[in-house]
Scaffold this motif. Structure first.
Motif, mmCIF file in Angstrom:
data_model
loop_
_atom_site.group_PDB
_atom_site.id
_atom_site.type_symbol
_atom_site.label_atom_id
_atom_site.label_comp_id
_atom_site.label_asym_id
_atom_site.label_seq_id
_atom_site.Cartn_x
_atom_site.Cartn_y
_atom_site.Cartn_z
ATOM 1 N N PRO A 105 0.841 -1.205 0.000
ATOM 2 C CA PRO A 105 0.000 0.000 0.000
ATOM 3 C C PRO A 105 0.874 1.251 0.000
ATOM 4 N N LEU A 106 0.285 2.374 -0.354
ATOM 5 C CA LEU A 106 1.018 3.637 -0.371
ATOM 6 C C LEU A 106 1.718 3.890 0.960
ATOM 7 N N GLU A 107 1.050 3.536 2.068
ATOM 8 C CA GLU A 107 1.633 3.759 3.396
ATOM 9 C C GLU A 107 2.966 3.038 3.553
ATOM 10 N N THR A 134 5.926 -0.644 -10.932
ATOM 11 C CA THR A 134 5.342 -1.835 -10.328
ATOM 12 C C THR A 134 6.221 -3.032 -10.670
ATOM 13 N N GLU B 3 -5.965 2.018 -0.060
ATOM 14 C CA GLU B 3 -4.557 2.375 -0.302
ATOM 15 C C GLU B 3 -4.216 2.188 -1.779
ATOM 16 N N GLN B 4 -4.634 1.055 -2.335
ATOM 17 C CA GLN B 4 -4.330 0.807 -3.724
ATOM 18 C C GLN B 4 -4.925 1.866 -4.617
ATOM 19 N N ASP B 6 -5.383 4.839 -3.860
ATOM 20 C CA ASP B 6 -4.527 6.012 -3.756
ATOM 21 C C ASP B 6 -3.367 5.939 -4.738
ATOM 22 N N LEU B 7 -2.716 4.781 -4.783
ATOM 23 C CA LEU B 7 -1.568 4.622 -5.666
ATOM 24 C C LEU B 7 -1.978 4.792 -7.118
ATOM 25 N N LEU B 10 -2.682 8.392 -7.902
ATOM 26 C CA LEU B 10 -1.479 9.214 -7.979
ATOM 27 C C LEU B 10 -0.784 9.036 -9.323
ATOM 28 N N LEU B 15 3.103 9.896 -7.741
ATOM 29 C CA LEU B 15 3.757 9.183 -6.651
ATOM 30 C C LEU B 15 5.136 9.769 -6.374
ATOM 31 N N PHE B 342 0.766 2.216 -12.863
ATOM 32 C CA PHE B 342 0.143 1.968 -11.563
ATOM 33 C C PHE B 342 -1.365 1.830 -11.706
#
Lengths: 344, 344
Positions: A105-107, A134, B3-4, B6-7, B10, B15, B342
């Motif tokens: 995840p981004l975190e 990726t 979360e995904q 979010d990626l 971005l 990112l 992404f």
């Protein structure tokens, strides 16, 4: 599978030699290509830039089961800065490339970058570029570090002479013992996830494994003391392996003394706990990221008694060979048993 | 999976912006950090080094089913050299790091290196360092390229001004169409391995996909013509995306003209075969590795009629926006639909 056998037989250093064999350098600015801790590129009459790159692969170089991502980010930078320091240079810039699978995840990536930023802050280096992508599996981190050095201060692996003193910074073997403890507790945890990992008393060695430091301070101490080492390398694959690199590059032999090797009490205790000889951990353990260097005998007075540096032996004639002198005075031929990740 | 999301939202550039947001540069030698084709590091009063890095991941950036390893080695170097050229600099050194799984025999890695060496020979760059490692799956290649440039010749993305001409080297869209053909034949082959891939007539576009070139020659032409572009970028993600990068960095708008975009006949034929608009392939295809740059109107006479360069439009006031003018004279807002790996 004769091909695989070839790769295993070559090992990492052999493979690099084999692959780079047919490459020659043509630019006058290329002072040193492959074969040292970093490449050296001339930028002016008096100055050079040094460039080093390392790739860290999940499952090969790190295990996310016990490596916090922030520590991993920090360590990824540090191992590259260590190579810059090993040229007697000061790191100034880094680039960071990442490939990670969609399970991150981004975190998680933010945590990794917190560690990268912490290292940039501590070592005063600028993040100037990179790439993110990726991947189908796992995390790969590729970092390039750039440093600067006066040309008359560059230290290669190849400059050691007979009678020079062999000196190491800090203490050795701790990172390896830290890894043993983490691996043991991982197995315990896998067998029974209710058992909390027992890391008590192992703070120092675990820290050395998870959050090593690059000895930029040693480069600064040496400058203050006006000592230019005759040869230098950083200890990533174990003391024995690195000494042999210096001996081979410099065409010298050496004597190193068991009783002189600096080992922290916590490292010795852990080694005994694991039925290992502490000196063996120092010789073959790796990941210490301490600096190993040679100095002229005439520089001895300058470094004598310095708490950050220990003289562990001296260089001899190439024909005399490379020896480890044990506590009984017996001379044992020095062998590199560092980690060959193509072997196993 | 917020979360995904979010990626994906971005994207790659978002990112990088997000992650590098908290980093500041402190060294006076760091002239330009993240945000251009390459970082710029001052090395003397008049000279700078430029540094760029790229990571290529199997299955994401290349498919070994139709990419010969020698071509892959060549292309991996070229895409980095292209970034150096995009700063109006001359590439001099590279480092190459590899991680590969045990399924790769030594011969495969040797093939890859043959391609790397071919690129070093063609572009006269020195291989000065790197790292090799095993991985649990696939092949990852990370290359860092270093170039040199006079400080008064550096071209950033940010230097374009209103009324400047927008120029592109070579022709566009071919690499994208080459990829379409290779992907189509891969599917045919998977469905029936007895059918030979039908690549006849597609030589040019397949070569553009598998073995692109960096336009070092354009940097040399510009130097001979005494033209310093006001802004420059290389076309890796598609013409539209790169134009918008220049417009955003330079705070200008633009008009580009459909009829001016240079597209090879072979590309157009393949596009029609696939029911695609050739201009769309040029705008959004990517991997052309041509140079896109802006020049002052007063430099027009110097580049007019040059077979390697085509004026495709001009820059306007930022408030006027970025437009693609089609063959009917209609203005369509320019949008980047380049590849977001992404996403999906």
């Amino acid at each position: 599978m004769s091909e695989q056998k070839d790769l295993n037989q070559l090992g990492e250093f052999g493979l690099i030699d084999h692959l780079s064999n047919e490459f020659t350098t043509i630019h006058p600015s290329t002072i040193k290509g492959i074969g040292d801790d970093a490449a050296v590129i001339s930028v002016s009459e008096t100055e050079a830039m040094v460039v080093s790159t390392d790739m860290l692969v999940e499952g090969i170089h790190f295990n996310l089961m016990y490596t916090p991502l922030m520590h991993l980010g920090y360590k990824s930078v540090v191992v590259n800065l260590s190579d810059i320091c090993a040229m007697n240079a000061k790191p100034e810039q880094i680039t960071v490339s990442l490939a990670f699978s969609s399970k991150f995840p981004l975190e998680a990536i933010e945590e990794l970058y917190k560690g990268i930023k912490a290292a940039c802050d501590v070592y005063k280096v600028d993040l100037v570029g990179g790439d993110t992508s990726t991947s189908y599996s796992g995390l790969t981190i590729s970092i390039t570090a750039i440093g600067r050095v006066q040309k008359d201060k560059i230290t290669y692996r190849s400059g050691a002479n007979e009678y020079d003193l062999l000196v190491v910074s800090g203490d050795l073997g701790a990172a390896y013992m830290g890894l043993q403890v983490l691996e043991r507790e991982k197995e315990v945890f896998k067998a029974n996830p209710d058992i909390q990992p027992d890391l008590e008393g192992f703070d120092y060695i675990i820290k050395r494994q998870l959050k090593p430091e690059a000895r930029k301070d040693i480069v600064e101490f040496l400058a203050e003391l006006e000592v230019v080492p005759t040869a230098m390398i950083d200890i990533s694959d174990g003391l024995a392996s690195e000494i042999l690199h210096i001996c081979k590059s410099s065409k010298v032999g050496c004597h190193i003394y068991d009783e002189k090797i600096p080992i922290d009490g916590a490292t010795s205790l852990a080694a005994i706990d694991f039925n290992l000889d502490p000196a063996t951990c120092a010789l073959n353990g790796g990941e210490d990221y301490e600096l190993l260097f040679t100095v002229k005998q005439s520089d001895y007075e300058k470094i004598k008694g310095n708490p950050h540096m220990t003289v562990i032996g001296h260089m001899t004639n190439e024909n005399d060979g490379c020896y480890f002198i044990d506590k009984n005075g017996s001379a044992i031929t020095l062998k590199a048993q560092g980690w060959n990740h193509f072997g196993q």
